[in-house]
Write an enzyme that holds these catalytic residues in place. Structure first.
Site, short mmCIF file in Angstrom:
data_model
loop_
_atom_site.label_atom_id
_atom_site.label_comp_id
_atom_site.label_asym_id
_atom_site.label_seq_id
_atom_site.Cartn_x
_atom_site.Cartn_y
_atom_site.Cartn_z
N SER A 59 -12.94 -27.49 -24.17
CA SER A 59 -12.77 -27.82 -25.40
C SER A 59 -12.23 -27.17 -27.12
O SER A 59 -11.09 -27.57 -27.09
CB SER A 59 -13.26 -25.78 -25.59
OG SER A 59 -12.78 -24.99 -26.17
N ARG A 91 -5.32 -17.92 -14.37
CA ARG A 91 -5.50 -16.76 -13.67
C ARG A 91 -4.94 -17.51 -12.25
O ARG A 91 -4.00 -15.87 -11.85
CB ARG A 91 -6.29 -15.49 -14.15
CG ARG A 91 -6.17 -14.26 -15.26
CD ARG A 91 -7.67 -14.36 -15.93
NE ARG A 91 -8.76 -15.10 -16.08
CZ ARG A 91 -9.98 -15.21 -16.33
NH1 ARG A 91 -10.85 -13.94 -15.58
NH2 ARG A 91 -10.69 -15.77 -16.30
N GLU A 103 -11.32 -25.19 -28.93
CA GLU A 103 -10.64 -24.31 -29.34
C GLU A 103 -9.75 -24.43 -28.10
O GLU A 103 -8.41 -23.94 -28.35
CB GLU A 103 -11.12 -22.72 -28.94
CG GLU A 103 -12.00 -22.76 -29.92
CD GLU A 103 -13.17 -23.54 -30.08
OE1 GLU A 103 -13.82 -23.79 -29.00
OE2 GLU A 103 -14.01 -23.77 -31.55
N ASN A 104 -9.33 -24.54 -27.38
CA ASN A 104 -8.49 -25.00 -26.81
C ASN A 104 -8.20 -25.38 -26.62
O ASN A 104 -6.48 -26.03 -26.14
CB ASN A 104 -9.01 -25.46 -24.95
CG ASN A 104 -9.83 -25.05 -24.18
OD1 ASN A 104 -11.35 -25.14 -23.04
ND2 ASN A 104 -9.55 -23.18 -24.34
N ARG A 147 -3.79 -24.70 -27.83
CA ARG A 147 -2.71 -23.76 -26.38
C ARG A 147 -1.27 -24.27 -26.56
O ARG A 147 -1.40 -25.72 -27.30
CB ARG A 147 -3.90 -24.34 -25.35
CG ARG A 147 -4.63 -23.48 -25.36
CD ARG A 147 -5.18 -23.63 -23.51
NE ARG A 147 -5.95 -22.82 -23.57
CZ ARG A 147 -6.83 -21.76 -22.15
NH1 ARG A 147 -6.05 -22.76 -21.09
NH2 ARG A 147 -7.33 -20.73 -21.72
N ASP A 178 -13.75 -21.84 -15.83
CA ASP A 178 -12.34 -20.93 -15.68
C ASP A 178 -12.03 -20.53 -15.42
O ASP A 178 -12.77 -19.68 -13.97
CB ASP A 178 -13.79 -19.73 -17.62
CG ASP A 178 -12.39 -18.75 -17.90
OD1 ASP A 178 -11.44 -19.45 -18.06
OD2 ASP A 178 -12.43 -18.10 -18.09
N GLY A 179 -10.60 -19.92 -15.52
CA GLY A 179 -10.28 -19.13 -14.46
C GLY A 179 -8.81 -19.68 -13.69
O GLY A 179 -8.01 -19.23 -12.51
#
Ligand code: FPP
Length: 232
Positions: free
Chosen positions: A64, A23, A66-67, A70, A19-20
């Site tokens: 995932s 960002r 859920e991703n 996007r 993750d990240g």
């Protein structure tokens, strides 16, 4: 005095929530997909570092279920990266004697990407030094639900071992260590059933910055953990 029982020095199976990336890109005023590209670069060298340290199985959460909600532009970029990864890296995996396995619902991906995945798995079949598992279009709940539905179809109660054997991870031991980069402290629908007794390690470091040195820190923390599996 009873000696403290520490974990085996090196985990047999590491799982990583990468993750990240977004960002990391934002901090540099770059588009999110530049962060995913930096993440892919890091992922490639990190997966080598992991096997060099004696880990046998490494499971990476690449996308995932859920991703998949996007924005189209980000998904398009991610699918292009997957294409690039499978086109360029399968030969290296073969050279390094690593078996590739993908878990997740490949019907959620563009057909050519899922074909590249299946071909990559087929070509690396002989890999005996380690197993690289990529979770793509994967969800822990969906994995459990598919197994529940399989049990219902069989029409009789199942044991824990039988249930585990119905999950997408069936031939794999459970992860010993789960690392999540990028500051969030949650599992986000990763290996829900499989991580019941997994040691958890969270770091603020954004995935593209998660260096081999940071991996060593996580491994050192793991070696200090006392694993009791609910016993005294
Ligand atoms: C989460 O960061 C990361 C992803 C959804 C994608 C992970 C993909 C890679 C590491 C590279 C490509 C993988 C392969 C298999 C070639 P985020 O976007 O949620 O970051 P954020 O929380 O900072 O927004």
């Amino acid at each position: 005095m009873k000696q403290k029982q520490t974990a085996e020095r090196v985990p047999r199976h590491i799982a990583i929530i990468m993750d990240g990336n977004g960002r990391w890109a934002k901090k540099r005023l770059l588009p999110r997909n530049a962060g995913h590209r930096a993440g892919m670069k890091r992922m490639i060298s990190l997966s080598e570092a992991v096997f060099d340290r004696g880990v046998q199985i490494c499971t990476l959460f690449a996308l995932s279920t859920e991703n998949l909600s996007r924005p189209q532009e980000e998904l398009k970029g991610l699918f292009s990266l997957f294409r690039e990864y499978f086109a360029k890296n399968v030969d290296t995996l073969i050279e390094k004697n690593i078996l590739l396995k993908v878990i997740g619902d490949l019907t959620l991906l563009p057909a050519d990407v899922s074909e590249m995945i299946r071909a990559g798995e087929e070509r690396t079949k002989g890999g005996a030094r380690g197993t690289l598992v990529l979770a793509i279009g994967y969800g822990g709940r969906q994995d459990i639900l598919a197994a529940v539905n399989e049990a219902v179809r069989r029409g009789k109660e199942v044991s824990e071992a039988e249930f585990s054997a119905m999950l997408s991870t069936k031939e794999l031991p459970e992860p010993d260590l789960l690392i999540r980069t990028g500051k969030e402290v949650r599992i986000s629908n990763f290996l829900l059933w499989q991580s019941a007794y997994t040691e958890l390690y969270f770091t603020d470091t954004l995935f593209p910055d998660f260096s081999d040195g940071e991996l060593d820190k996580a491994l050192a923390a793991f070696a200090e953990r006392e694993r009791r599996y609910g016993k005294l």
